[in-house]
Motif scaffolding. Structure first.
Motif, PDB file in Angstrom:
ATOM      1  N   GLU A 191     -11.978  15.303 -21.514  1.00  0.00           N
ATOM      2  CA  GLU A 191     -12.894  14.337 -20.902  1.00  0.00           C
ATOM      3  C   GLU A 191     -14.285  14.953 -20.934  1.00  0.00           C
ATOM      4  O   GLU A 191     -14.462  16.109 -20.530  1.00  0.00           O
ATOM      5  CB  GLU A 191     -12.499  14.022 -19.456  1.00  0.00           C
ATOM      6  N   GLU A 192     -15.233  14.186 -21.437  1.00  0.00           N
ATOM      7  CA  GLU A 192     -16.620  14.648 -21.514  1.00  0.00           C
ATOM      8  C   GLU A 192     -16.718  15.974 -22.264  1.00  0.00           C
ATOM      9  O   GLU A 192     -17.545  16.842 -21.938  1.00  0.00           O
ATOM     10  CB  GLU A 192     -17.233  14.749 -20.119  1.00  0.00           C
ATOM     11  N   GLY A 193     -15.849  16.144 -23.279  1.00  0.00           N
ATOM     12  CA  GLY A 193     -15.935  17.306 -24.142  1.00  0.00           C
ATOM     13  C   GLY A 193     -15.211  18.550 -23.655  1.00  0.00           C
ATOM     14  O   GLY A 193     -15.126  19.545 -24.379  1.00  0.00           O
ATOM     15  N   PHE A 194     -14.674  18.511 -22.435  1.00  0.00           N
ATOM     16  CA  PHE A 194     -13.976  19.668 -21.869  1.00  0.00           C
ATOM     17  C   PHE A 194     -12.529  19.295 -21.542  1.00  0.00           C
ATOM     18  O   PHE A 194     -12.245  18.152 -21.164  1.00  0.00           O
ATOM     19  CB  PHE A 194     -14.653  20.161 -20.594  1.00  0.00           C
ATOM     20  N   ALA A 195     -11.628  20.286 -21.630  1.00  0.00           N
ATOM     21  CA  ALA A 195     -10.235  20.089 -21.215  1.00  0.00           C
ATOM     22  C   ALA A 195      -9.829  21.236 -20.300  1.00  0.00           C
ATOM     23  O   ALA A 195     -10.143  22.404 -20.560  1.00  0.00           O
ATOM     24  CB  ALA A 195      -9.303  20.044 -22.421  1.00  0.00           C
ATOM     25  N   ALA A 196      -9.125  20.901 -19.229  1.00  0.00           N
ATOM     26  CA  ALA A 196      -8.590  21.927 -18.342  1.00  0.00           C
ATOM     27  C   ALA A 196      -7.382  22.576 -19.014  1.00  0.00           C
ATOM     28  O   ALA A 196      -6.542  21.892 -19.590  1.00  0.00           O
ATOM     29  CB  ALA A 196      -8.188  21.325 -17.004  1.00  0.00           C
ATOM     30  N   VAL A 197      -7.305  23.901 -18.967  1.00  0.00           N
ATOM     31  CA  VAL A 197      -6.182  24.639 -19.552  1.00  0.00           C
ATOM     32  C   VAL A 197      -5.676  25.658 -18.539  1.00  0.00           C
ATOM     33  O   VAL A 197      -6.435  26.180 -17.713  1.00  0.00           O
ATOM     34  CB  VAL A 197      -6.564  25.352 -20.859  1.00  0.00           C
ATOM     35  N   ILE A 199      -4.032  29.280 -18.180  1.00  0.00           N
ATOM     36  CA  ILE A 199      -3.821  30.562 -18.845  1.00  0.00           C
ATOM     37  C   ILE A 199      -3.196  31.490 -17.806  1.00  0.00           C
ATOM     38  O   ILE A 199      -3.840  31.813 -16.797  1.00  0.00           O
ATOM     39  CB  ILE A 199      -5.133  31.150 -19.387  1.00  0.00           C
ATOM     40  N   GLY A 200      -1.962  31.894 -18.059  1.00  0.00           N
ATOM     41  CA  GLY A 200      -1.245  32.621 -17.020  1.00  0.00           C
ATOM     42  C   GLY A 200      -0.962  31.689 -15.871  1.00  0.00           C
ATOM     43  O   GLY A 200      -0.384  30.618 -16.056  1.00  0.00           O
ATOM     44  N   GLU A 201      -1.423  32.044 -14.689  1.00  0.00           N
ATOM     45  CA  GLU A 201      -1.207  31.204 -13.506  1.00  0.00           C
ATOM     46  C   GLU A 201      -2.480  30.498 -13.041  1.00  0.00           C
ATOM     47  O   GLU A 201      -2.475  29.830 -12.008  1.00  0.00           O
ATOM     48  CB  GLU A 201      -0.654  32.062 -12.364  1.00  0.00           C
ATOM     49  N   LYS A 202      -3.558  30.614 -13.791  1.00  0.00           N
ATOM     50  CA  LYS A 202      -4.833  30.053 -13.359  1.00  0.00           C
ATOM     51  C   LYS A 202      -5.355  29.035 -14.364  1.00  0.00           C
ATOM     52  O   LYS A 202      -5.056  29.078 -15.557  1.00  0.00           O
ATOM     53  CB  LYS A 202      -5.874  31.162 -13.179  1.00  0.00           C
ATOM     54  N   TRP A 203      -6.203  28.129 -13.862  1.00  0.00           N
ATOM     55  CA  TRP A 203      -6.788  27.060 -14.671  1.00  0.00           C
ATOM     56  C   TRP A 203      -8.274  27.314 -14.904  1.00  0.00           C
ATOM     57  O   TRP A 203      -8.996  27.766 -14.011  1.00  0.00           O
ATOM     58  CB  TRP A 203      -6.626  25.715 -13.978  1.00  0.00           C
ATOM     59  N   GLY A 204      -8.699  26.990 -16.132  1.00  0.00           N
ATOM     60  CA  GLY A 204     -10.110  26.998 -16.484  1.00  0.00           C
ATOM     61  C   GLY A 204     -10.380  25.857 -17.443  1.00  0.00           C
ATOM     62  O   GLY A 204      -9.618  24.891 -17.488  1.00  0.00           O
ATOM     63  N   PHE A 205     -11.446  25.958 -18.242  1.00  0.00           N
ATOM     64  CA  PHE A 205     -11.796  24.866 -19.160  1.00  0.00           C
ATOM     65  C   PHE A 205     -12.146  25.411 -20.534  1.00  0.00           C
ATOM     66  O   PHE A 205     -12.731  26.496 -20.661  1.00  0.00           O
ATOM     67  CB  PHE A 205     -12.973  24.060 -18.615  1.00  0.00           C
ATOM     68  N   ILE A 206     -11.796  24.632 -21.569  1.00  0.00           N
ATOM     69  CA  ILE A 206     -12.208  24.924 -22.942  1.00  0.00           C
ATOM     70  C   ILE A 206     -13.029  23.752 -23.461  1.00  0.00           C
ATOM     71  O   ILE A 206     -12.942  22.635 -22.930  1.00  0.00           O
ATOM     72  CB  ILE A 206     -11.000  25.165 -23.870  1.00  0.00           C
ATOM     73  N   VAL A 212     -13.252  29.142 -24.486  1.00  0.00           N
ATOM     74  CA  VAL A 212     -13.168  29.098 -23.025  1.00  0.00           C
ATOM     75  C   VAL A 212     -14.583  29.064 -22.467  1.00  0.00           C
ATOM     76  O   VAL A 212     -15.359  30.019 -22.646  1.00  0.00           O
ATOM     77  CB  VAL A 212     -12.397  30.311 -22.468  1.00  0.00           C
ATOM     78  N   VAL A 213     -14.931  27.976 -21.808  1.00  0.00           N
ATOM     79  CA  VAL A 213     -16.292  27.813 -21.292  1.00  0.00           C
ATOM     80  C   VAL A 213     -16.367  28.024 -19.786  1.00  0.00           C
ATOM     81  O   VAL A 213     -17.435  28.309 -19.249  1.00  0.00           O
ATOM     82  CB  VAL A 213     -16.857  26.426 -21.667  1.00  0.00           C
ATOM     83  N   ILE A 214     -15.244  27.872 -19.107  1.00  0.00           N
ATOM     84  CA  ILE A 214     -15.166  28.173 -17.672  1.00  0.00           C
ATOM     85  C   ILE A 214     -13.904  28.998 -17.473  1.00  0.00           C
ATOM     86  O   ILE A 214     -12.797  28.553 -17.776  1.00  0.00           O
ATOM     87  CB  ILE A 214     -15.137  26.895 -16.816  1.00  0.00           C
ATOM     88  N   ALA A 215     -14.078  30.219 -17.004  1.00  0.00           N
ATOM     89  CA  ALA A 215     -12.969  31.173 -16.915  1.00  0.00           C
ATOM     90  C   ALA A 215     -11.846  30.640 -16.032  1.00  0.00           C
ATOM     91  O   ALA A 215     -12.095  29.940 -15.031  1.00  0.00           O
ATOM     92  CB  ALA A 215     -13.479  32.498 -16.368  1.00  0.00           C
ATOM     93  N   PRO A 216     -10.602  30.961 -16.386  1.00  0.00           N
ATOM     94  CA  PRO A 216      -9.457  30.512 -15.577  1.00  0.00           C
ATOM     95  C   PRO A 216      -9.351  31.286 -14.268  1.00  0.00           C
ATOM     96  O   PRO A 216      -8.952  32.450 -14.249  1.00  0.00           O
ATOM     97  CB  PRO A 216      -8.254  30.801 -16.495  1.00  0.00           C
ATOM     98  N   LYS A 217      -9.730  30.635 -13.172  1.00  0.00           N
ATOM     99  CA  LYS A 217      -9.681  31.294 -11.862  1.00  0.00           C
ATOM    100  C   LYS A 217      -9.269  30.339 -10.744  1.00  0.00           C
ATOM    101  O   LYS A 217      -9.264  30.738  -9.572  1.00  0.00           O
ATOM    102  CB  LYS A 217     -11.036  31.915 -11.539  1.00  0.00           C
TER     103      LYS A 217
END
Length: 297
Positions: A191-197, A199-206, A212-217
């Motif tokens: 959505e709007e060019g970003f997807a939540a992903v 990685i391990g047990e945490k979520w971020g955005f690609i 990875v544009v927002i670190a998974p935390k």
């Protein structure tokens, strides 16, 4: 297929002119169609009927399904074990546990060779055989090979489909190319060019290049809308779950301190303040925010 349990139900029929309606009626435990004046259009002889779609309605008699047109004529014989309504000009049909697709004339366009198949949407659908899923187009051509354990139920959305293999997720484009490697624990649609992903047990955005544009935390992350994404810290099993909003740089726009939050996609009947894109609750206090994350007073 959904069973018909109503004695009289109004159906809005696509393809009928002047806003005409048909109603389902029951007579001696059989079902047919009448027009709004009570004239019988399709005699009450079927066990089940479905809503008209693209000018045809699925009907069942003696456990076999076919289709009638709006004049009540059976133009596709009742010979299938199950059917779905038409979409994109094709309907899924099944016999003896195998599925394929027919057109509105009853011609088989895609042979009944799949163990499962979904409804076509925007020219594509997911199909399964031997426990593996792929994607085909309206001509039956395989766009994405049948090698995935799962494919997102929405199929292609914003140009991407979510695919799973060996417990990992990624994305393919409409040519079947894996544009986002199948390596994430979970993934959401772009959505709007970003997807939540995950990685391990945490979520971020690609982004759409897979960067990875927002670190998974975060313990959960949702889609971007108007430049903001709802994020959560804390597990559902914990008493310390908090919500807030971030922007596309990852900056916290609305502090992650709230007990509950919800994105407002549609403001039905002015239920929420004008301009509200989300609400959040902290204790007994609920606030509304606009697309900039500013509280609406």
């Amino acid at each position: 297929m959904k069973n018909i349990s109503l004695v009289i139900a109004t159906l809005f029929i696509s393809g009928l002119s002047f806003g005409q309606k048909l109603v389902v009626y029951r007579e001696k435990f059989k079902i047919g169609f009448q027009d709004s004046s009570g004239n019988v259009i399709v005699p009450a002889k079927y066990s089940f009927v479905e809503r008209f779609s693209e000018g045809l309605a699925a009907v069942c008699l003696k456990d076999k399904w076919g289709f009638v047109n709006q004049a009540g004529k059976e133009i596709i014989p009742l010979k299938y074990d199950n059917v779905w309504s038409f979409s994109d000009g094709l309907a899924r049909v099944g016999k003896k546990g195998r599925y394929g697709f027919i057109d509105v004339t009853g011609k088989t366009i895609i042979p009944l060779k799949y163990s499962n198949a979904l409804r076509f949407s925007n020219g594509f659908t997911q199909v399964e055989r031997n426990g593996k899923w792929g994607i085909i187009n309206l001509a039956g051509k395989v766009v994405a090979p049948l090698k995935y354990d799962n494919i997102g139920v929405s199929g292609f959305y914003n140009g991407f489909a979510l695919v799973e293999k060996n417990g990992k997720w990624g994305c393919i484009d409409t040519t079947g190319k894996e544009v986002i490697p199948v390596r994430y624990n979970d993934i959401a649609y772009f959505e709007e060019g970003f997807a939540a992903v995950k990685i391990g047990e945490k979520w971020g955005f690609i982004d759409q290049t897979g960067k990875v544009v927002i670190a998974p935390k975060y313990d959960e992350a949702f889609f971007f809308d108007n430049g903001l994404a709802l994020v959560k810290l804390g597990k559902d099993s914990s008493s310390d779950v908090r919500y807030g909003f971030i922007d596309k740089t990852g900056a916290v726009v609305v502090p992650i301190i709230y007990d509950e939050a919800k994105v407002i996609s549609i403001n039905v009947n002015g239920l929420y303040p004008e301009g509200a894109c989300a609400w959040l609750r902290l204790g007994n206090k609920k606030i509304f925010i606009d697309k900039n994350g500013t509280e609406i007073k």
